[in-house]
Design a protein around this motif. Structure first.
Motif, PDB file in Angstrom:
ATOM      1  N   GLU A   7      47.887  16.673  47.425  1.00  0.00           N
ATOM      2  CA  GLU A   7      46.967  15.552  47.635  1.00  0.00           C
ATOM      3  C   GLU A   7      45.586  15.855  47.057  1.00  0.00           C
ATOM      4  OE1 GLU A   7      46.817  14.427  51.699  1.00  0.00           O
ATOM      5  OE2 GLU A   7      48.881  13.654  51.752  1.00  0.00           O
ATOM      6  N   ASP A   8      45.111  17.101  47.239  1.00  0.00           N
ATOM      7  CA  ASP A   8      43.804  17.476  46.683  1.00  0.00           C
ATOM      8  C   ASP A   8      43.832  17.480  45.159  1.00  0.00           C
ATOM      9  OD1 ASP A   8      42.888  17.723  49.215  1.00  0.00           O
ATOM     10  OD2 ASP A   8      42.764  19.915  49.232  1.00  0.00           O
ATOM     11  N   ARG A   9      44.965  17.903  44.603  1.00  0.00           N
ATOM     12  CA  ARG A   9      45.079  17.925  43.141  1.00  0.00           C
ATOM     13  C   ARG A   9      45.036  16.505  42.577  1.00  0.00           C
ATOM     14  NH1 ARG A   9      45.936  21.840  39.847  1.00  0.00           N
ATOM     15  NH2 ARG A   9      46.781  21.496  37.759  1.00  0.00           N
ATOM     16  N   CYS A  10      45.733  15.578  43.232  1.00  0.00           N
ATOM     17  CA  CYS A  10      45.708  14.183  42.798  1.00  0.00           C
ATOM     18  C   CYS A  10      44.293  13.609  42.893  1.00  0.00           C
ATOM     19  CB  CYS A  10      46.668  13.351  43.643  1.00  0.00           C
ATOM     20  SG  CYS A  10      48.415  13.719  43.328  1.00  0.00           S
ATOM     21  N   ALA A  11      43.592  13.964  43.990  1.00  0.00           N
ATOM     22  CA  ALA A  11      42.226  13.482  44.169  1.00  0.00           C
ATOM     23  C   ALA A  11      41.294  14.059  43.109  1.00  0.00           C
ATOM     24  CB  ALA A  11      41.728  13.851  45.567  1.00  0.00           C
ATOM     25  N   ALA A  12      41.505  15.341  42.768  1.00  0.00           N
ATOM     26  CA  ALA A  12      40.682  15.971  41.730  1.00  0.00           C
ATOM     27  C   ALA A  12      40.918  15.308  40.383  1.00  0.00           C
ATOM     28  CB  ALA A  12      40.994  17.468  41.660  1.00  0.00           C
ATOM     29  N   GLU A  13      42.172  14.987  40.085  1.00  0.00           N
ATOM     30  CA  GLU A  13      42.482  14.279  38.835  1.00  0.00           C
ATOM     31  C   GLU A  13      41.788  12.931  38.785  1.00  0.00           C
ATOM     32  OE1 GLU A  13      46.673  13.930  38.438  1.00  0.00           O
ATOM     33  OE2 GLU A  13      47.001  16.051  37.978  1.00  0.00           O
ATOM     34  N   ALA A  14      41.788  12.231  39.916  1.00  0.00           N
ATOM     35  CA  ALA A  14      41.125  10.921  39.971  1.00  0.00           C
ATOM     36  C   ALA A  14      39.625  11.063  39.751  1.00  0.00           C
ATOM     37  CB  ALA A  14      41.407  10.255  41.318  1.00  0.00           C
ATOM     38  N   ALA A  15      39.040  12.093  40.363  1.00  0.00           N
ATOM     39  CA  ALA A  15      37.597  12.301  40.212  1.00  0.00           C
ATOM     40  C   ALA A  15      37.238  12.653  38.781  1.00  0.00           C
ATOM     41  CB  ALA A  15      37.143  13.408  41.164  1.00  0.00           C
ATOM     42  N   LEU A  16      38.021  13.539  38.157  1.00  0.00           N
ATOM     43  CA  LEU A  16      37.745  13.920  36.779  1.00  0.00           C
ATOM     44  C   LEU A  16      37.942  12.740  35.830  1.00  0.00           C
ATOM     45  CD1 LEU A  16      39.467  17.437  36.753  1.00  0.00           C
ATOM     46  CD2 LEU A  16      37.018  16.983  36.501  1.00  0.00           C
ATOM     47  N   THR A  17      38.938  11.922  36.111  1.00  0.00           N
ATOM     48  CA  THR A  17      39.156  10.721  35.298  1.00  0.00           C
ATOM     49  C   THR A  17      37.968   9.777  35.399  1.00  0.00           C
ATOM     50  OG1 THR A  17      41.546  10.901  35.625  1.00  0.00           O
ATOM     51  CG2 THR A  17      40.701   8.775  34.874  1.00  0.00           C
ATOM     52  N   LEU A  18      37.421   9.633  36.616  1.00  0.00           N
ATOM     53  CA  LEU A  18      36.244   8.789  36.814  1.00  0.00           C
ATOM     54  C   LEU A  18      35.040   9.342  36.059  1.00  0.00           C
ATOM     55  CD1 LEU A  18      34.915   6.389  38.316  1.00  0.00           C
ATOM     56  CD2 LEU A  18      34.422   7.971  40.193  1.00  0.00           C
ATOM     57  N   LEU A  19      34.905  10.674  36.077  1.00  0.00           N
ATOM     58  CA  LEU A  19      33.760  11.295  35.408  1.00  0.00           C
ATOM     59  C   LEU A  19      33.838  11.190  33.881  1.00  0.00           C
ATOM     60  CD1 LEU A  19      33.352  14.456  37.649  1.00  0.00           C
ATOM     61  CD2 LEU A  19      31.664  12.640  37.348  1.00  0.00           C
ATOM     62  N   LEU A  20      35.027  10.927  33.361  1.00  0.00           N
ATOM     63  CA  LEU A  20      35.146  10.736  31.912  1.00  0.00           C
ATOM     64  C   LEU A  20      34.369   9.509  31.437  1.00  0.00           C
ATOM     65  CD1 LEU A  20      38.933  11.515  31.299  1.00  0.00           C
ATOM     66  CD2 LEU A  20      36.972  12.935  30.683  1.00  0.00           C
ATOM     67  N   ASP A  21      34.090   8.596  32.353  1.00  0.00           N
ATOM     68  CA  ASP A  21      33.317   7.397  32.027  1.00  0.00           C
ATOM     69  C   ASP A  21      31.856   7.525  32.408  1.00  0.00           C
ATOM     70  OD1 ASP A  21      35.567   6.045  31.034  1.00  0.00           O
ATOM     71  OD2 ASP A  21      36.166   5.436  33.048  1.00  0.00           O
ATOM     72  N   ASP A  22      31.408   8.741  32.749  1.00  0.00           N
ATOM     73  CA  ASP A  22      30.009   8.940  33.115  1.00  0.00           C
ATOM     74  C   ASP A  22      29.099   8.542  31.955  1.00  0.00           C
ATOM     75  OD1 ASP A  22      28.468  10.766  35.433  1.00  0.00           O
ATOM     76  OD2 ASP A  22      27.394  10.597  33.524  1.00  0.00           O
ATOM     77  N   ALA A  23      27.966   7.945  32.303  1.00  0.00           N
ATOM     78  CA  ALA A  23      27.030   7.472  31.280  1.00  0.00           C
ATOM     79  C   ALA A  23      26.442   8.608  30.457  1.00  0.00           C
ATOM     80  CB  ALA A  23      25.921   6.655  31.931  1.00  0.00           C
ATOM     81  N   SER A  24      26.393   9.797  31.019  1.00  0.00           N
ATOM     82  CA  SER A  24      25.786  10.935  30.322  1.00  0.00           C
ATOM     83  C   SER A  24      26.827  11.752  29.574  1.00  0.00           C
ATOM     84  CB  SER A  24      25.051  11.834  31.322  1.00  0.00           C
ATOM     85  OG  SER A  24      24.595  13.008  30.678  1.00  0.00           O
ATOM     86  N   SER A  25      26.557  12.034  28.305  1.00  0.00           N
ATOM     87  CA  SER A  25      27.467  12.871  27.512  1.00  0.00           C
ATOM     88  C   SER A  25      27.483  14.310  28.025  1.00  0.00           C
ATOM     89  CB  SER A  25      27.049  12.853  26.036  1.00  0.00           C
ATOM     90  OG  SER A  25      25.733  13.361  25.887  1.00  0.00           O
ATOM     91  N   LYS A  26      26.413  14.719  28.727  1.00  0.00           N
ATOM     92  CA  LYS A  26      26.353  16.078  29.259  1.00  0.00           C
ATOM     93  C   LYS A  26      27.437  16.301  30.308  1.00  0.00           C
ATOM     94  CE  LYS A  26      21.384  16.710  28.440  1.00  0.00           C
ATOM     95  NZ  LYS A  26      20.063  16.966  29.063  1.00  0.00           N
ATOM     96  N   VAL A  27      27.693  15.275  31.099  1.00  0.00           N
ATOM     97  CA  VAL A  27      28.738  15.379  32.122  1.00  0.00           C
ATOM     98  C   VAL A  27      30.112  15.482  31.459  1.00  0.00           C
ATOM     99  CG1 VAL A  27      29.825  14.219  34.080  1.00  0.00           C
ATOM    100  CG2 VAL A  27      27.338  14.134  33.798  1.00  0.00           C
ATOM    101  N   ARG A  28      30.338  14.644  30.474  1.00  0.00           N
ATOM    102  CA  ARG A  28      31.621  14.673  29.785  1.00  0.00           C
ATOM    103  C   ARG A  28      31.824  15.994  29.055  1.00  0.00           C
ATOM    104  NH1 ARG A  28      29.548   9.588  28.357  1.00  0.00           N
ATOM    105  NH2 ARG A  28      29.369  10.168  26.155  1.00  0.00           N
TER     106      ARG A  28
END
Length: 321
Positions: free
Chosen positions: A37-58
């Motif tokens: 469950e934590d792994r699935c949640a981490a994947e979801a969070a990382l997927t969300l961060l791929l759309d972060d407005a800052s290129s530094k985050v990506r």
């Protein structure tokens, strides 16, 4: 759950904080043994961060993930489908990547015309046989369109030379193809229109009996067990019926049966023979050197190629002695 708090926090965090947190989460994802469950949640969070407005985050995520050699089949598929040539080259260079056969095909289809990618694909032992054939064809098409080659040889001769070279390369390719891959290679040849009677005759003349059998299975729609049994010890009448069901013209049956009988004797240790001897016996079935027609011309070309190859080998052996 830590990840749920993280998702709430990122909306108010500064760019530097988000980048640091994204990097930590990515490292934990690839290095830690997370519950499902934590792994699935981490994947979801990382997927969300791929759309972060800052290129530094990506960039932080990319740098963290780039340290892991464990590229999944799904990630490899995505790179193969939309990745630039450089990304595909990096994927092929990664021995830890889990690449599906379909992904190899997509890379070959999309970037097989590029010499660097073509070389990387061909040197990969995991590459399916049908992909190797596709790359051989692409190489032939590239050479055929070369202004230098056209100027030296002319269009008609270039077409003929490249066609013959691709056929010979395909025969060589069969030698390194596992029997379980024969069906895929045969289907690829069939869809391209390359699984012709002349190619099938070449395979049996060169002693590719296993591949010849796989081709008959595909063309005749008979069971592999029956075809193998007939090739191993079937009588001429039954074999001719098999060849007819595979769509091979009656005029080709005698030379195919002659070649098959010789290769049987070779396999059973009753005879020593190679392509030169087999093709000569096939030609005798058609009337010898005086025989005319397309079929005779095909067998003569096989015999002449074998003579030349044996002469080269003999000359090299003498030079090396």
């Amino acid at each position: 759950m830590v990840v749920s708090h993280f998702l709430k926090w990122i909306h108010t965090a500064r760019v530097s904080e988000r980048a640091a947190a994204a990097s930590a989460l990515a490292r934990a994802y690839i290095n830690a043994e997370l519950p499902f469950e934590d792994r699935c949640a981490a994947e979801a969070a990382l997927t969300l961060l791929l759309d972060d407005a800052s290129s530094k985050v990506r960039l932080a995520i990319a740098e963290a993930l780039s340290m892991s050699p464990r590229v999944s089949m799904a990630v490899a598929a995505a790179i193969a489908e939309i990745g630039e040539p450089e990304a595909c080259a990096a994927l092929l260079a990664n021995s830890g990547a889990d690449i599906a056969s379909l992904s190899f095909r997509r890379i070959a289809e999309r970037h097989g015309h590029l010499p660097s990618l073509r070389e990387a694909l061909i040197s990969d032992a995991r590459l399916p046989a049908d992909c190797r054939h596709m790359l051989l064809i692409k190489l032939g098409e590239t050479l055929k369109g070369s202004p230098l080659v056209l100027a030296l040889m002319g269009r008609a001769r270039t077409e003929r030379v490249m066609r013959d070279a691709c056929v010979k390369a395909s025969l060589t390719l069969i030698e390194g193809t596992r029997q379980e891959e024969h069906a895929a290679l045969i289907e690829h040849l069939r869809l391209r229109g390359d699984l012709t009677a002349s190619f099938i005759i070449r395979t049996i003349a060169h002693g590719k009996v296993d591949f010849f059998g796989s081709a008959l299975v595909a063309l005749s729609q008979q069971s592999e067990q029956r075809v193998r049994a007939l090739l191993a010890g079937g009588h001429d009448v039954a074999l001719q019926a098999l060849l007819r069901s595979a769509g091979l013209a009656a005029a080709t049956h005698a030379i195919i049966l002659r070649a098959l009988k010789v290769w049987r004797e070779v396999a059973n240790g009753k005879r020593l023979a190679g392509v030169q001897e087999v093709s000569w016996l096939m030609l005798k079935e058609l009337g010898g050197q005086s025989a005319e027609g397309d079929l005779a011309g095909l067998v003569k070309s096989i015999h002449l190629d074998a003579l030349r190859e044996n002469a080269r080998g003999h000359a090299l052996a003498i030079a090396a002695a």
